[in-house]
Design a protein around this motif. Structure first.
Motif, PDB file in Angstrom:
ATOM      1  N   LYS A 153       0.830  -1.195   0.000  1.00 58.99           N
ATOM      2  CA  LYS A 153       0.000   0.000   0.000  1.00 58.99           C
ATOM      3  C   LYS A 153       0.871   1.253   0.000  1.00 58.99           C
ATOM      4  O   LYS A 153       1.896   1.318   0.677  1.00 58.99           O
ATOM      5  CB  LYS A 153      -0.915   0.005   1.214  1.00 58.99           C
ATOM      6  CG  LYS A 153      -1.963  -1.095   1.192  1.00 58.99           C
ATOM      7  CD  LYS A 153      -2.859  -1.022   2.414  1.00 58.99           C
ATOM      8  CE  LYS A 153      -3.912  -2.129   2.391  1.00 58.99           C
ATOM      9  NZ  LYS A 153      -4.805  -2.072   3.574  1.00 58.99           N
ATOM     10  N   THR A 154       0.433   2.255  -0.784  1.00 56.36           N
ATOM     11  CA  THR A 154       1.227   3.475  -0.947  1.00 56.36           C
ATOM     12  C   THR A 154       0.363   4.704  -0.700  1.00 56.36           C
ATOM     13  O   THR A 154      -0.863   4.689  -0.893  1.00 56.36           O
ATOM     14  CB  THR A 154       1.819   3.555  -2.374  1.00 56.36           C
ATOM     15  OG1 THR A 154       0.739   3.643  -3.310  1.00 56.36           O
ATOM     16  CG2 THR A 154       2.675   2.354  -2.674  1.00 56.36           C
ATOM     17  N   GLU A 155       1.025   5.804  -0.301  1.00 53.46           N
ATOM     18  CA  GLU A 155       0.358   7.084  -0.178  1.00 53.46           C
ATOM     19  C   GLU A 155       0.228   7.735  -1.552  1.00 53.46           C
ATOM     20  O   GLU A 155      -0.764   8.392  -1.855  1.00 53.46           O
ATOM     21  CB  GLU A 155       1.155   8.001   0.761  1.00 53.46           C
ATOM     22  CG  GLU A 155       1.190   7.522   2.194  1.00 53.46           C
ATOM     23  CD  GLU A 155      -0.188   7.530   2.842  1.00 53.46           C
ATOM     24  OE1 GLU A 155      -1.021   8.393   2.479  1.00 53.46           O
ATOM     25  OE2 GLU A 155      -0.449   6.654   3.691  1.00 53.46           O
ATOM     26  N   SER A 156       1.262   7.523  -2.403  1.00 51.62           N
ATOM     27  CA  SER A 156       1.256   8.110  -3.750  1.00 51.62           C
ATOM     28  C   SER A 156       0.275   7.350  -4.644  1.00 51.62           C
ATOM     29  O   SER A 156      -0.055   6.184  -4.396  1.00 51.62           O
ATOM     30  CB  SER A 156       2.662   8.083  -4.346  1.00 51.62           C
ATOM     31  OG  SER A 156       3.105   6.739  -4.459  1.00 51.62           O
ATOM     32  N   TYR A 157      -0.124   8.029  -5.709  1.00 51.17           N
ATOM     33  CA  TYR A 157      -1.114   7.435  -6.609  1.00 51.17           C
ATOM     34  C   TYR A 157      -0.437   6.990  -7.916  1.00 51.17           C
ATOM     35  O   TYR A 157       0.166   7.792  -8.628  1.00 51.17           O
ATOM     36  CB  TYR A 157      -2.217   8.445  -6.934  1.00 51.17           C
ATOM     37  CG  TYR A 157      -3.262   7.927  -7.915  1.00 51.17           C
ATOM     38  CD1 TYR A 157      -4.285   7.081  -7.495  1.00 51.17           C
ATOM     39  CD2 TYR A 157      -3.204   8.291  -9.267  1.00 51.17           C
ATOM     40  CE1 TYR A 157      -5.229   6.610  -8.380  1.00 51.17           C
ATOM     41  CE2 TYR A 157      -4.153   7.819 -10.169  1.00 51.17           C
ATOM     42  CZ  TYR A 157      -5.159   6.976  -9.722  1.00 51.17           C
ATOM     43  OH  TYR A 157      -6.095   6.512 -10.609  1.00 51.17           O
ATOM     44  N   ALA A 158      -0.491   5.696  -8.212  1.00 52.08           N
ATOM     45  CA  ALA A 158      -0.110   5.120  -9.505  1.00 52.08           C
ATOM     46  C   ALA A 158       1.361   5.309  -9.882  1.00 52.08           C
ATOM     47  O   ALA A 158       1.717   5.310 -11.055  1.00 52.08           O
ATOM     48  CB  ALA A 158      -1.000   5.687 -10.613  1.00 52.08           C
ATOM     49  N   GLU A 159       2.265   5.419  -8.906  1.00 51.96           N
ATOM     50  CA  GLU A 159       3.690   5.550  -9.230  1.00 51.96           C
ATOM     51  C   GLU A 159       4.426   4.208  -9.157  1.00 51.96           C
ATOM     52  O   GLU A 159       5.577   4.116  -9.552  1.00 51.96           O
ATOM     53  CB  GLU A 159       4.348   6.539  -8.265  1.00 51.96           C
ATOM     54  CG  GLU A 159       3.926   7.975  -8.476  1.00 51.96           C
ATOM     55  CD  GLU A 159       4.705   8.934  -7.595  1.00 51.96           C
ATOM     56  OE1 GLU A 159       5.517   8.452  -6.762  1.00 51.96           O
ATOM     57  OE2 GLU A 159       4.506  10.155  -7.730  1.00 51.96           O
ATOM     58  N   GLY A 160       3.771   3.203  -8.641  1.00 57.56           N
ATOM     59  CA  GLY A 160       4.438   1.921  -8.454  1.00 57.56           C
ATOM     60  C   GLY A 160       4.174   0.927  -9.572  1.00 57.56           C
ATOM     61  O   GLY A 160       4.030   1.282 -10.746  1.00 57.56           O
ATOM     62  N   ILE A 161       4.097  -0.361  -9.199  1.00 55.13           N
ATOM     63  CA  ILE A 161       3.862  -1.468 -10.133  1.00 55.13           C
ATOM     64  C   ILE A 161       2.397  -1.870  -9.981  1.00 55.13           C
ATOM     65  O   ILE A 161       2.007  -2.416  -8.942  1.00 55.13           O
ATOM     66  CB  ILE A 161       4.796  -2.653  -9.814  1.00 55.13           C
ATOM     67  CG1 ILE A 161       6.252  -2.209  -9.871  1.00 55.13           C
ATOM     68  CG2 ILE A 161       4.546  -3.809 -10.773  1.00 55.13           C
ATOM     69  CD1 ILE A 161       7.229  -3.240  -9.321  1.00 55.13           C
ATOM     70  N   HIS A 162       1.605  -1.609 -11.022  1.00 58.69           N
ATOM     71  CA  HIS A 162       0.153  -1.750 -10.864  1.00 58.69           C
ATOM     72  C   HIS A 162      -0.489  -2.597 -11.970  1.00 58.69           C
ATOM     73  O   HIS A 162      -0.116  -2.488 -13.145  1.00 58.69           O
ATOM     74  CB  HIS A 162      -0.512  -0.368 -10.877  1.00 58.69           C
ATOM     75  CG  HIS A 162       0.072   0.584  -9.883  1.00 58.69           C
ATOM     76  ND1 HIS A 162      -0.114   0.453  -8.535  1.00 58.69           N
ATOM     77  CD2 HIS A 162       0.850   1.698 -10.049  1.00 58.69           C
ATOM     78  CE1 HIS A 162       0.508   1.423  -7.895  1.00 58.69           C
ATOM     79  NE2 HIS A 162       1.104   2.201  -8.806  1.00 58.69           N
ATOM     80  N   TYR A 163      -1.478  -3.401 -11.555  1.00 66.61           N
ATOM     81  CA  TYR A 163      -2.395  -4.082 -12.451  1.00 66.61           C
ATOM     82  C   TYR A 163      -3.771  -3.793 -11.858  1.00 66.61           C
ATOM     83  O   TYR A 163      -4.138  -4.356 -10.816  1.00 66.61           O
ATOM     84  CB  TYR A 163      -2.121  -5.593 -12.509  1.00 66.61           C
ATOM     85  CG  TYR A 163      -2.719  -6.282 -13.719  1.00 66.61           C
ATOM     86  CD1 TYR A 163      -1.947  -6.580 -14.832  1.00 66.61           C
ATOM     87  CD2 TYR A 163      -4.067  -6.609 -13.744  1.00 66.61           C
ATOM     88  CE1 TYR A 163      -2.494  -7.217 -15.941  1.00 66.61           C
ATOM     89  CE2 TYR A 163      -4.626  -7.232 -14.857  1.00 66.61           C
ATOM     90  CZ  TYR A 163      -3.839  -7.532 -15.954  1.00 66.61           C
ATOM     91  OH  TYR A 163      -4.397  -8.141 -17.054  1.00 66.61           O
ATOM     92  N   SER A 164      -4.512  -2.862 -12.490  1.00 68.42           N
ATOM     93  CA  SER A 164      -5.643  -2.202 -11.827  1.00 68.42           C
ATOM     94  C   SER A 164      -6.651  -3.147 -11.188  1.00 68.42           C
ATOM     95  O   SER A 164      -7.188  -2.857 -10.115  1.00 68.42           O
ATOM     96  CB  SER A 164      -6.346  -1.267 -12.809  1.00 68.42           C
ATOM     97  OG  SER A 164      -6.910  -2.004 -13.891  1.00 68.42           O
TER      98      SER A 164
END
Length: 422
Positions: free
Chosen positions: A393-404
């Motif tokens: 879980k991150t505070e930032s939005y969509a900066e990591g490795i994502h599969y929605s």
């Protein structure tokens, strides 16, 4: 192949001849049993009478053997035609066969040719028979001086004429057998040429000395261990190394990207994403050009294997996947046929082009905003595996490795794999 196989019919004759030699012992002996009626000029002399009967009986037996010989020729001709048909060899046409059939045909022909010599010896046996008959009559002539010379000559000519008739038929057969030898020489040369050509054109999975075109072919050759191998897809100018997964969903997968510990920086320029970067035994990106070489010639399967920080793994499988070339900015050309439990989010990227910080299109700002080159389009992305390596879980939005569809845009995945299979 260019070689005609009209002589295949003669090969059949060869086979028949062989069986005839084996089944009928060609020993032309003179045997006396009874005394049938003969011309009057022979009945006055018992010795010559018996001799002529023996001669005629031998000739009759020879004729019958020759007739059986010809019958077996016909029978084996039909048999061999069936055999050749099974191997896709057409009589009186160009020889056409699958590469795997040539060895079978060769073995058949070699077995038949081993028995060619006995057939060729028939002429010699018949010559010997004729000489023996004439010598026997000459011997009787010397013993029976009271027999008229003209009568004896007539008897001799009659015998010689009959024997010569049989000899003519056997000579014709022998000529055919000689044609077999000549035809086989041409056939063997043609086979050798065909085999040489096959070495050049055979698919890599039929020649283990050739570099396989993908991991699936390596698996089909019997290599069942996951690891690094060298491949050369049809579109590739040179071979290159890849990581092959031989365990997941039947194996034969070629890794395109892998992330699991954050050791590799994925914020790279166009040339790096085109040619590839990282370590095949660690984290890496294989390269867009290599992905095009793998998928540009044929539609591949695509597999995402995604693991979160709680140890849960899901997969997203697509039956058909292909990208365009560099001129097309490696746009996703085909993506369809989803199954799995990870979600079909990536299908939304159809026709979207790849962007890096130094080579952008209308959606190029997405690279900087979400910290990672990728296939971007309206709204930027639904799937992005090149972002920062963050933990859960991150505070930032969509900066990591994502599969929605698997944890959304405020959760960065731990382990991701992207693989293709032909």
């Amino acid at each position: 192949m260019n070689s005609k196989v009209n002589f295949c019919m003669i090969i059949i004759s060869s086979t028949l001849c062989i069986n005839s030699v084996r089944s009928d012992d060609l020993t032309f002996s003179v045997v006396s049993t009874s005394k049938p009626p003969f011309p009057p000029y022979l009945q006055n002399d018992e010795i010559i009478f018996e001799d002529q009967f023996e001669i005629r009986k031998s000739l009759t037996e020879t004729k019958h053997r020759l007739e059986r010989f010809e019958l077996k020729m016909t029978q084996i001709q039909r048999y061999l035609e069936k055999v050749l048909k099974l191997h896709n060899v057409k009589i009186d046409e160009n020889l056409t066969s699958e590469p795997t059939d040539f060895s079978k045909i060769e073995r058949i022909i070699e077995e038949k040719l081993k028995l060619y010599k006995p057939c060729a010896q028939i002429d010699d046996k018949l010559d010997q028979l004729k000489d023996d008959l004439i010598n026997q009559i000459d011997k009787k002539h010397e013993e029976q001086a009271n027999l008229a010379a003209t009568s004896l000559n007539e008897a001799k000519q009659d015998i010689i004429k009959k024997v010569d008739a049989f000899e003519t038929k056997l000579t014709s057969t022998n000529n055919q057998l000689e044609n077999i030898s000549k035809g086989m020489e041409k056939f063997e040369k043609s086979l050798a040429k065909q085999k040489t050509e096959q070495v050049i054109v055979l698919p890599a999975n039929n020649n283990k000395n050739q570099v396989a075109k993908n991991c699936k072919e390596i698996l089909e050759r019997g290599n069942k261990d996951t690891g690094v191998y060298t491949i050369k897809p049809p579109k590739a100018a040179e071979p290159f190394k890849v990581l092959c997964d031989m365990d997941t969903k039947g194996g034969g997968w070629t890794y395109f990207m892998r992330r699991f510990n954050g050791s590799q920086n994925f914020f790279q320029n166009w040339e790096e994403y085109k040619n590839g970067f990282g370590d095949l035994e660690g984290e890496f990106w294989l390269g867009l050009e290599h992905l095009y070489e793998l998928t540009g010639d044929t539609i591949n399967e695509l597999l995402f294997v995604l693991t979160d920080w709680e140890g849960k793994t899901v997969t997203s499988y697509f039956k058909e996947f292909r990208i365009g070339n560099e001129k097309e900015r490696y746009a996703i050309d085909v993506i369809r046929g989803y199954s799995g439990d990870g979600g079909q989010s990536f299908m939304s990227h159809l026709k979207w082009k790849f962007s890096t910080g130094d080579k952008q299109d209308a959606f190029g700002s997405c690279v900087k905003t979400y910290h990672g080159p990728w296939w971007y389009g309206p709204g930027c992305f639904h799937v992005k595996l090149t972002g920062k390596y963050l933990k859960g879980k991150t505070e930032s939005y969509a900066e990591g490795i994502h599969y929605s569809e698997f944890h959304g845009f405020r959760y960065s995945l731990k382990d991701v794999k992207m693989m293709v299979r032909a």
